[in-house]
Write an enzyme that holds these catalytic residues in place. Sequence first.
Site, PDB file in Angstrom:
ATOM      1  N   LYS A 127     -47.359 -12.111   9.574  1.00  0.00           N
ATOM      2  CA  LYS A 127     -45.951 -12.071   9.977  1.00  0.00           C
ATOM      3  C   LYS A 127     -45.779 -12.478  11.438  1.00  0.00           C
ATOM      4  O   LYS A 127     -44.897 -13.281  11.769  1.00  0.00           O
ATOM      5  CB  LYS A 127     -45.381 -10.665   9.771  1.00  0.00           C
ATOM      6  CG  LYS A 127     -45.355 -10.195   8.331  1.00  0.00           C
ATOM      7  CD  LYS A 127     -44.634  -8.877   8.188  1.00  0.00           C
ATOM      8  CE  LYS A 127     -45.316  -7.762   8.957  1.00  0.00           C
ATOM      9  NZ  LYS A 127     -46.657  -7.437   8.418  1.00  0.00           N
TER      10      LYS A 127
ATOM     11  N   ARG B 106     -37.050  -0.571   7.037  1.00  0.00           N
ATOM     12  CA  ARG B 106     -38.333  -0.140   6.473  1.00  0.00           C
ATOM     13  C   ARG B 106     -38.159   0.628   5.171  1.00  0.00           C
ATOM     14  O   ARG B 106     -39.137   0.900   4.484  1.00  0.00           O
ATOM     15  CB  ARG B 106     -39.088   0.725   7.485  1.00  0.00           C
ATOM     16  CG  ARG B 106     -39.550  -0.026   8.734  1.00  0.00           C
ATOM     17  CD  ARG B 106     -40.363   0.872   9.632  1.00  0.00           C
ATOM     18  NE  ARG B 106     -40.797   0.198  10.847  1.00  0.00           N
ATOM     19  CZ  ARG B 106     -41.907  -0.532  10.951  1.00  0.00           C
ATOM     20  NH1 ARG B 106     -42.694  -0.656   9.886  1.00  0.00           N
ATOM     21  NH2 ARG B 106     -42.232  -1.112  12.077  1.00  0.00           N
TER      22      ARG B 106
ATOM     23  N   ARG C 204     -61.231 -10.478  12.540  1.00  0.00           N
ATOM     24  CA  ARG C 204     -60.224 -10.656  13.583  1.00  0.00           C
ATOM     25  C   ARG C 204     -60.635  -9.985  14.890  1.00  0.00           C
ATOM     26  O   ARG C 204     -61.094  -8.842  14.913  1.00  0.00           O
ATOM     27  CB  ARG C 204     -58.888 -10.087  13.104  1.00  0.00           C
ATOM     28  CG  ARG C 204     -57.753 -10.260  14.100  1.00  0.00           C
ATOM     29  CD  ARG C 204     -56.409 -10.034  13.450  1.00  0.00           C
ATOM     30  NE  ARG C 204     -56.241  -8.698  12.884  1.00  0.00           N
ATOM     31  CZ  ARG C 204     -55.163  -8.320  12.207  1.00  0.00           C
ATOM     32  NH1 ARG C 204     -54.187  -9.180  11.975  1.00  0.00           N
ATOM     33  NH2 ARG C 204     -55.076  -7.091  11.728  1.00  0.00           N
TER      34      ARG C 204
ATOM     35  N   ARG D 179     -59.147  -4.347  16.956  1.00  0.00           N
ATOM     36  CA  ARG D 179     -58.109  -3.338  16.813  1.00  0.00           C
ATOM     37  C   ARG D 179     -58.695  -2.143  16.062  1.00  0.00           C
ATOM     38  O   ARG D 179     -59.486  -2.305  15.126  1.00  0.00           O
ATOM     39  CB  ARG D 179     -56.923  -3.910  16.035  1.00  0.00           C
ATOM     40  CG  ARG D 179     -56.073  -4.826  16.869  1.00  0.00           C
ATOM     41  CD  ARG D 179     -54.992  -5.521  16.057  1.00  0.00           C
ATOM     42  NE  ARG D 179     -54.266  -4.638  15.151  1.00  0.00           N
ATOM     43  CZ  ARG D 179     -53.149  -4.995  14.524  1.00  0.00           C
ATOM     44  NH1 ARG D 179     -52.655  -6.210  14.710  1.00  0.00           N
ATOM     45  NH2 ARG D 179     -52.550  -4.160  13.704  1.00  0.00           N
TER      46      ARG D 179
ATOM     47  N   ARG E 143     -53.026   1.699   4.806  1.00  0.00           N
ATOM     48  CA  ARG E 143     -51.812   0.971   5.201  1.00  0.00           C
ATOM     49  C   ARG E 143     -51.263   0.166   4.028  1.00  0.00           C
ATOM     50  O   ARG E 143     -50.045   0.019   3.879  1.00  0.00           O
ATOM     51  CB  ARG E 143     -52.117   0.039   6.379  1.00  0.00           C
ATOM     52  CG  ARG E 143     -52.472   0.762   7.667  1.00  0.00           C
ATOM     53  CD  ARG E 143     -52.760  -0.211   8.778  1.00  0.00           C
ATOM     54  NE  ARG E 143     -51.569  -0.984   9.149  1.00  0.00           N
ATOM     55  CZ  ARG E 143     -51.599  -2.062   9.914  1.00  0.00           C
ATOM     56  NH1 ARG E 143     -52.762  -2.538  10.353  1.00  0.00           N
ATOM     57  NH2 ARG E 143     -50.497  -2.689  10.224  1.00  0.00           N
TER      58      ARG E 143
END
Length: 323
Positions: free
Chosen positions: A65, A139, A178, A211, A222
């Site tokens: 996104k 959301r 990542r 991260r 998630r």
Amino acid sequence: MLSLRTAQVDKRAVRKSFFREIGYSVPSRRALPFSLNAKALSDDHEHDSSPFLRMLMFGKPGAGKGTLSARLVDKYDILSLSSGDLLRQHIAEGTEVGREAEETVARGGLLPDEVMLKVITSNLDSLHNKHWILDGFPRTLGQAKLLDHHLKKKNTSLTFVVNIDVPDEIILSRISDRWIHLPSGRVYNMSYNPPKMEGYDDITGEPLTKRPDDNPEVFTRRLTQFYASTSPLLDYYTQAAKSTTTHTRNSHQHPHQLTFHRPEKVVLKTLEGATSDENWLVLDRAIRFAFPALKERSSLRDRRRSDLNDAIFTDQVGAGLQS
């Protein structure tokens, strides 16, 4: 000479009569290229005669996104609004809604949907004739309905919703590879976008980090949360898109006449590419087709013009060397 002038006048009169019979008005000015004619027609109408991009983007964690939003904002004259940034701004400036939100956050409570709506719409209401992307809101289904109701009252309804549907296994592989540069937010992927020197940022040379949530366990949690909260939203906007009124050309309208109109309902676009590059090609094409009045940023147009001039100059130099 008199007879010739009379003949010319008669021809013009016959021509006007012919066009009136087929329902086509004689142009009162010199014909322009198609793109310029389109601009002239849109300029002759009110501002809302051509659709504005008012966009939401949904996608699983790690679906891309942020990457796609950044590319849209870099290329086109689009404003990007983040619900989190707007909330922090209101709190920092001590606005009425900011003070209300700060008190709730200080108590450890969740902000009511109505408060979050105030945070968002206090900015959106000033962007009536602007293209924008809203990130982080809504959301929940309740928030979506509140937002839609408010925007419709302001005659600024959503026009575009994007769903980035990347397979779970691809995202898991992507986030495992990542690495990020925390100060700038630059993201690297060892599979398809590695840094020039492994472990270090290309621009600053500073170390890259992982991260904390870029691991399979956190991703699974998630993902479960995403399906629970976002699936109802996607169903809601899918139904809204299906109920879109289809416009057809007037049977009495000449085929060469153009009509500009604002979509009455939201358009839903699903992106199913495995990489952000694949999805960008589809998204960019869909945006340009649905929103022809959306302009590229002047810096990009200038860069393209410069590249074209450089190419022409290079060709001329090459031709001169060969002669």
